[in-house]
Design a protein around this motif. Structure first.
Motif, PDB file in Angstrom:
ATOM      1  N   ALA A 152       0.383  -1.363  -0.452  1.00  0.00           N
ATOM      2  CA  ALA A 152      -0.138  -0.437   0.182  1.00  0.00           C
ATOM      3  C   ALA A 152       1.096   1.250   0.084  1.00  0.00           C
ATOM      4  CB  ALA A 152      -1.104   0.146   1.473  1.00  0.00           C
ATOM      5  N   ARG A 153       2.077   0.717   0.631  1.00  0.00           N
ATOM      6  CA  ARG A 153       2.461   2.741   0.766  1.00  0.00           C
ATOM      7  C   ARG A 153       3.201   2.505  -0.653  1.00  0.00           C
ATOM      8  NH1 ARG A 153       6.457   4.140   6.449  1.00  0.00           N
ATOM      9  NH2 ARG A 153       4.037   4.010   7.428  1.00  0.00           N
ATOM     10  N   ILE A 154       3.665   1.436  -0.965  1.00  0.00           N
ATOM     11  CA  ILE A 154       4.710   1.853  -2.711  1.00  0.00           C
ATOM     12  C   ILE A 154       3.157   2.250  -3.741  1.00  0.00           C
ATOM     13  CG2 ILE A 154       5.809   0.350  -4.738  1.00  0.00           C
ATOM     14  CD1 ILE A 154       6.561  -1.753  -2.986  1.00  0.00           C
ATOM     15  N   LYS A 155       2.309   1.651  -3.292  1.00  0.00           N
ATOM     16  CA  LYS A 155       0.904   2.596  -4.373  1.00  0.00           C
ATOM     17  C   LYS A 155       1.036   3.828  -3.916  1.00  0.00           C
ATOM     18  CE  LYS A 155      -3.473   1.678  -6.033  1.00  0.00           C
ATOM     19  NZ  LYS A 155      -3.699   3.036  -6.002  1.00  0.00           N
ATOM     20  N   THR A 208       3.797   5.635  -5.755  1.00  0.00           N
ATOM     21  CA  THR A 208       3.701   5.417  -7.257  1.00  0.00           C
ATOM     22  C   THR A 208       2.241   7.162  -7.239  1.00  0.00           C
ATOM     23  OG1 THR A 208       3.948   3.501  -6.970  1.00  0.00           O
ATOM     24  CG2 THR A 208       2.022   4.272  -9.210  1.00  0.00           C
ATOM     25  N   ASP A 209       1.347   7.032  -6.709  1.00  0.00           N
ATOM     26  CA  ASP A 209       0.014   7.324  -6.794  1.00  0.00           C
ATOM     27  C   ASP A 209       0.510   9.638  -6.543  1.00  0.00           C
ATOM     28  OD1 ASP A 209      -1.709   6.344  -6.988  1.00  0.00           O
ATOM     29  OD2 ASP A 209      -1.972   5.662  -5.112  1.00  0.00           O
ATOM     30  N   ILE A 212       6.142   3.182 -15.732  1.00  0.00           N
ATOM     31  CA  ILE A 212       6.904   3.731 -14.609  1.00  0.00           C
ATOM     32  C   ILE A 212       8.082   3.163 -14.302  1.00  0.00           C
ATOM     33  CG2 ILE A 212       7.122   3.723 -11.653  1.00  0.00           C
ATOM     34  CD1 ILE A 212       4.501   4.752 -11.283  1.00  0.00           C
ATOM     35  N   SER A 213       9.044   4.060 -14.237  1.00  0.00           N
ATOM     36  CA  SER A 213      10.772   3.029 -14.735  1.00  0.00           C
ATOM     37  C   SER A 213      11.212   2.693 -13.083  1.00  0.00           C
ATOM     38  CB  SER A 213      11.206   4.041 -14.812  1.00  0.00           C
ATOM     39  OG  SER A 213      13.021   4.033 -15.371  1.00  0.00           O
ATOM     40  N   ARG A 255      10.828   7.167 -12.014  1.00  0.00           N
ATOM     41  CA  ARG A 255      10.174   7.883 -12.881  1.00  0.00           C
ATOM     42  C   ARG A 255       8.637   7.389 -13.127  1.00  0.00           C
ATOM     43  NH1 ARG A 255      14.209  10.866 -11.398  1.00  0.00           N
ATOM     44  NH2 ARG A 255      13.217  12.605 -12.691  1.00  0.00           N
ATOM     45  N   LEU A 256       8.787   8.731 -14.101  1.00  0.00           N
ATOM     46  CA  LEU A 256       6.964   8.340 -14.748  1.00  0.00           C
ATOM     47  C   LEU A 256       7.867   9.736 -15.737  1.00  0.00           C
ATOM     48  CD1 LEU A 256       4.279   7.032 -14.579  1.00  0.00           C
ATOM     49  CD2 LEU A 256       3.264   8.844 -13.441  1.00  0.00           C
TER      50      LEU A 256
END
Length: 600
Positions: free
Chosen positions: A55-58, A61-62, A182-183, A203-204
């Protein structure tokens, strides 16, 4: 005495051996149960940690996706706006693992001079950004220097750093540009990586708003730059561990592709690579996957088994062993005592069995007497009903009939000579007819005269009367032959059918009823009453003050027959009764309905 002592000693040692074996069995079973429960708790806890890390990684990402959306809605993004955007995220409070958020712009060699001029034009005194230069210097096919980085006071040396100066990062950026994903190069960030800590970035890509992005060529043409972040794996994972009750749990997070250890909760500056020996039988181990934007991480959780046990868990197997030993010893002592007094127990059991059988026999006799008394009372009641109905029919009925004849004669004589009197007499005739119908109904309620014509005729009349009164469709199935029964058989079956139809009217909410009355070749009279109503709820038969079904069952039991009821909620109810008739008289003719109607 010596012989008795010789017998007691082997029994004593046998009892101690059995009790010790049972105690050991209790100890092992209890220890296994506690270990299984602890393993399950540990597994639930590790799965909770896995979910929280994912959830933290998401969330990280958000944050990137929100930043890209901000760029797309503000084409003229400036250094000041970027600073306000990052400050609004309040990284230290909401995203403590994120160390920096930065923006790198894609620049071709021919556009470098113009790019530098535009960036330097955004410079403001006191904004914390140094004099902008692209580094490391040197010719390359394209550049992606960092234009904005926040908080800049922590990373001034990274302003202007060209991300494409490292081949692995340049390859990841190109793949991200061409796919729009996402890179995650997996390369550790130098500024965030050190003893017992690992820093990673993702990165995005950012594209020009309004341009098509269906193909790789279109995405390359619309490519503007990349928004990225650097975060500490240690803070990411440790933040989750601090929120969960996982004291004493060792957590190792490693990249599944490269095998690089990203985080080890047991590492320290003095011991950056502690030993990983877990398969010693003294630890609970659970390995779960983590999804880092397409790259798989493995989270390895381990804890010493005794770290999951409370003080009670440690002592409980010994308590169970003691209880097992004590219970086995007591049972063995009881068995030994019972075995030594076997003859006395057998004698006592025989006496109890004899008394029980005598009591059961007396109870059966009492029950039979009560049933015979009930049958006698029911017979007396039916006879009394029959007598009262006959007296009402013979006395009150004849008087009412004579009264009606006189009133009708008076009405005929006054029809022309005295109209007003004729009107009063006509009203009296109507009242007399009403009284006659009431008397007939009372007679039928007490004992329908149609019973004197036989059970077939009585059932035909009762079914027809039920359809007339209720409007419920009722089908009668019977053998086309008239059979004469003794009065108590006919009366019992008539009353059973009457009570069944009465229950259907009150409770069933049915639209269809089927009555099946048959006399088999071997002399068994059977009747089935089935409806398509709402059925009986569980426990309805045992409801206090509910004697309808009890009365039906008792009537058929008095005749020595069988009673059965089948019902389910929503599926209707079926009542079946049967009794063997000694020698029924059967006729192939059936009385016509005109004769039945005349009798009624």
């Amino acid at each position: 005495m010596n012989m008795r002592k010789a017998v007691r000693e082997p029994a004593l040692w046998a009892g101690l051996g059995i009790s010790a074996a049972v105690g050991l069995l209790f100890y092992v079973a209890t220890a296994k149960s506690i270990e299984s429960d602890s393993r399950e708790r540990f597994g639930n806890l590790t799965r909770t940690a896995q979910f929280a890390i994912n959830a933290r990684i998401k969330n990280y990402t958000d944050v990137l996706r929100g930043g890209v959306s901000t760029f797309n809605t503000n084409p003229d993004f400036t250094r000041e706006r970027f600073r306000h955007y990052v400050a609004g995220l309040d990284l230290d409070r909401h995203f403590p693992g994120i160390a920096t958020i930065n923006y790198g712009q894609h620049v071709a060699p021919s556009e470098m001079a113009q790019f530098l001029a535009e960036v330097k034009a955004q410079a403001r005194p006191g904004d914390g950004y140094p004099d902008y230069q692209v580094n490391p210097p040197g010719p390359r096919s394209s550049y992606t220097p960092l234009v904005y980085i926040e908080p800049v006071e922590r990373w001034p040396a990274k302003v202007g750093y060209d991300l494409e100066s490292k081949p692995a990062v340049a390859k990841a950026l190109a793949e991200s540009r061409d796919t729009g994903a996402i890179s995650t190069s997996g390369q550790p960030l130098d500024v965030l990586t050190g003893p017992n800590r690992m820093g990673l970035g993702m990165r995005l890509p950012i594209y020009r708003p309004g341009m098509p992005l269906e193909t790789v060529a279109q995405r390359r043409a619309a490519y503007v730059g990349t928004l990225g972040m650097g975060f500490s794996v240690e803070k990411l994972v440790q933040g989750v561990l601090d929120e969960l009750p996982m004291q004493g749990t060792r957590v190792i997070v490693a990249d599944a592709g490269s095998g690089t250890t990203l985080f080890d909760s047991a590492a320290s500056p003095n011991n950056p690579s502690p030993q990983r020996s877990f398969n010693d039988g003294h630890h609970f181990i659970n390995q779960l996957p983590l999804d880092f934007n397409g790259r798989q991480w493995n989270a390895h959780f381990s804890i010493a088994k005794n770290g999951q046990y409370s003080g009670f868990d440690e002592w409980f197997p010994w308590l169970a062993a003691g209880a097992g030993f004590l219970v086995a010893a007591l049972l063995y002592a009881l068995y030994h005592a019972l075995a030594s007094s076997r003859m006395r127990a057998i004698h006592l059991a025989r006496e109890m069995t004899r008394e029980l059988r005598e009591s059961q026999h007396e109870l059966q006799l009492s029950h039979e007497h009560l049933r015979r008394l009930a049958a006698h009372a029911d017979q007396i009641k039916e006879e009394e009903r029959k007598r009262i109905a006959r007296e009402i029919h013979d006395d009150l009925g004849q008087n009412l009939l004579a009264l009606r004849i006189d009133a009708e004669l008076l009405a005929n004589r006054t029809s022309h000579s005295a109209p007003r009197l004729h009107e009063r007499v006509a009203g009296t005739l109507l009242q007399i007819d009403t009284i006659i119908r009431s008397v007939r109904q009372i007679i039928n309620d007490l004992r329908p005269n149609v019973l004197d014509l036989g059970l077939n005729a009585a059932v035909d009349w009762l079914v027809a009367d039920f359809k007339r009164r209720t409007g419920i469709q009722c089908e009668l199935l019977e053998t086309h032959r008239e059979f004469k029964l003794e009065d108590h058989y006919a009366t019992a079956f008539f009353r059973i059918l009457q009570e069944s139809l009465h229950n259907i009217t009150r409770h069933a909410k049915a639209s269809y009823v089927r009555v099946d009355l048959r006399l088999t070749e071997d002399g068994v009279l059977a009747m089935t009453v089935a409806d398509n109503g709402q059925g009986m709820r569980p426990g309805t038969r045992d409801k206090p003050q509910s004697f309808g079904l009890v009365g039906i069952e008792e009537r058929i039991r008095i005749l020595g027959g069988n009673f059965a009821i089948h019902s389910s909620p929503g599926l209707g109810t079926t009542i079946a009764v049967s009794v063997r008739i000694a020698s029924p008289r059967v006729s192939q003719t059936v009385k016509p309905m005109e004769e039945i109607a005349a009798t009624i």
